[in-house]
Design an enzyme around this catalytic site. Structure first.
Site, PDB file in Angstrom:
ATOM      1  NE  ARG A   8      39.649 -22.954  75.197  1.00 26.92           N
ATOM      2  CZ  ARG A   8      39.502 -21.948  74.350  1.00 26.92           C
ATOM      3  NH1 ARG A   8      39.688 -22.134  73.058  1.00 26.92           N
ATOM      4  NH2 ARG A   8      39.160 -20.747  74.792  1.00 26.92           N
ATOM      5  CG  HIS A   9      36.067 -24.102  78.682  1.00 22.51           C
ATOM      6  ND1 HIS A   9      35.463 -23.160  77.868  1.00 22.51           N
ATOM      7  CD2 HIS A   9      37.221 -23.535  79.115  1.00 22.51           C
ATOM      8  CE1 HIS A   9      36.216 -22.074  77.815  1.00 22.51           C
ATOM      9  NE2 HIS A   9      37.287 -22.272  78.565  1.00 22.51           N
ATOM     10  CD1 TRP A  14      32.456 -12.392  78.684  1.00 24.37           C
ATOM     11  CD2 TRP A  14      34.222 -12.577  80.043  1.00 24.37           C
ATOM     12  NE1 TRP A  14      32.238 -11.551  79.756  1.00 24.37           N
ATOM     13  CE2 TRP A  14      33.308 -11.650  80.610  1.00 24.37           C
ATOM     14  CE3 TRP A  14      35.389 -12.861  80.739  1.00 24.37           C
ATOM     15  CZ2 TRP A  14      33.544 -11.004  81.809  1.00 24.37           C
ATOM     16  CZ3 TRP A  14      35.632 -12.220  81.942  1.00 24.37           C
ATOM     17  CH2 TRP A  14      34.717 -11.297  82.463  1.00 24.37           C
ATOM     18  NE  ARG A  59      36.555 -20.342  81.185  1.00 21.46           N
ATOM     19  CZ  ARG A  59      37.039 -19.667  82.219  1.00 21.46           C
ATOM     20  NH1 ARG A  59      36.218 -19.251  83.196  1.00 21.46           N
ATOM     21  NH2 ARG A  59      38.343 -19.387  82.293  1.00 21.46           N
ATOM     22  CD  GLU A  85      42.953 -20.490  81.032  1.00 17.43           C
ATOM     23  OE1 GLU A  85      43.968 -21.130  81.344  1.00 17.43           O
ATOM     24  OE2 GLU A  85      42.503 -20.424  79.870  1.00 17.43           O
TER      25      GLU A  85
END
Length: 218
Positions: A8-9, A14, A59, A85
């Site tokens: 996962r990045h 955010w 990202r 995503e």
């Protein structure tokens, strides 16, 4: 045996602000995330990777590029839009609390009951759609790299749903294992690019975090 290292990045602005960041939201990585990617690279450095694949969203792409730079080995990177995503429709960019006020039932089901999630209410993708596109990509990567180690850098919600589906988890129980953290590593194994087993889930010990931050995990 093919091993798929699913990343996962790194954490973004955010993420920190508890905003929904799907296929159309793409805030920058936090400064601390670059250091955490270096820690991830040190953890993965003993593994030889045949290829790396990443979502085109900045990202994830930047996470992949930074990771490869610090692995100290040449790894070819392919950008694949299937790794994007979840398209979260009207929820994109909204604070979690505001989504909870506007669509309480949809949010509850998105987080806890995927089999009951009504994507039409928010104009988002369905779990089935996300699992189909991300799952088809992962299977293709495995066919292209038999008996190898491959890197896949993508997103929390899309990876969570797809990984669980690939190991045979029913839709109603996709969230039973909990979430995936930023800069985490999950490992799948396969011998035929169709059937998968879970070797490792949401590993983050290399980040050396001393306290749990709920904004790290989705």
């Amino acid at each position: 045996m093919t091993k798929v290292y699913l990343i996962r990045h790194g954490k973004t602005e955010w993420n920190l602000e508890s905003r929904y960041q799907g296929a159309h939201g793409d805030s920058p990585l936090l400064p601390q995330s670059y250091q955490e990617i270096k820690l991830l690279a040190a953890y993965l450095r003993p593994v030889h990777f045949a290829h790396a694949y990443a979502s085109p969203l900045k990202r994830a792409r930047v996470t992949a590029e930074q990771l490869i730079e610090h692995l100290d080995q040449p790894v070819r990177l392919t950008i694949d839009s299937r790794l994007m995503e979840f398209n979260l429709g009207q929820m994109e960019g909204m604070h979690f609390a505001d989504v909870a006020k506007k669509w309480p039932e949809e949010l509850k089901n998105f987080r806890h009951h995927p089999d009951q999630y009504n994507e039409q209410a928010t104009g988002s993708e369905s779990f089935a759609q996300v699992i189909d596109r991300v799952g088809s990509a992962i299977k293709e990567f495995c066919r292209l790299n038999p008996a190898s180690n491959i890197l896949v850098v993508s997103h929390g919600a899309a990876l969570n749903a797809t990984i669980n589906a690939l190991v045979g988890t029913p839709l109603a129980h996709l969230k039973d294992r909990g979430g995936l953290s930023n800069t985490s590593t999950t490992i799948l194994e396969t011998t035929d690019a169709e059937h998968f087993t879970l070797e490792q889930w949401n590993e983050t010990s290399y980040l050396h975090k001393t306290k749990v931050d709920p904004t790290d995990t989705i």
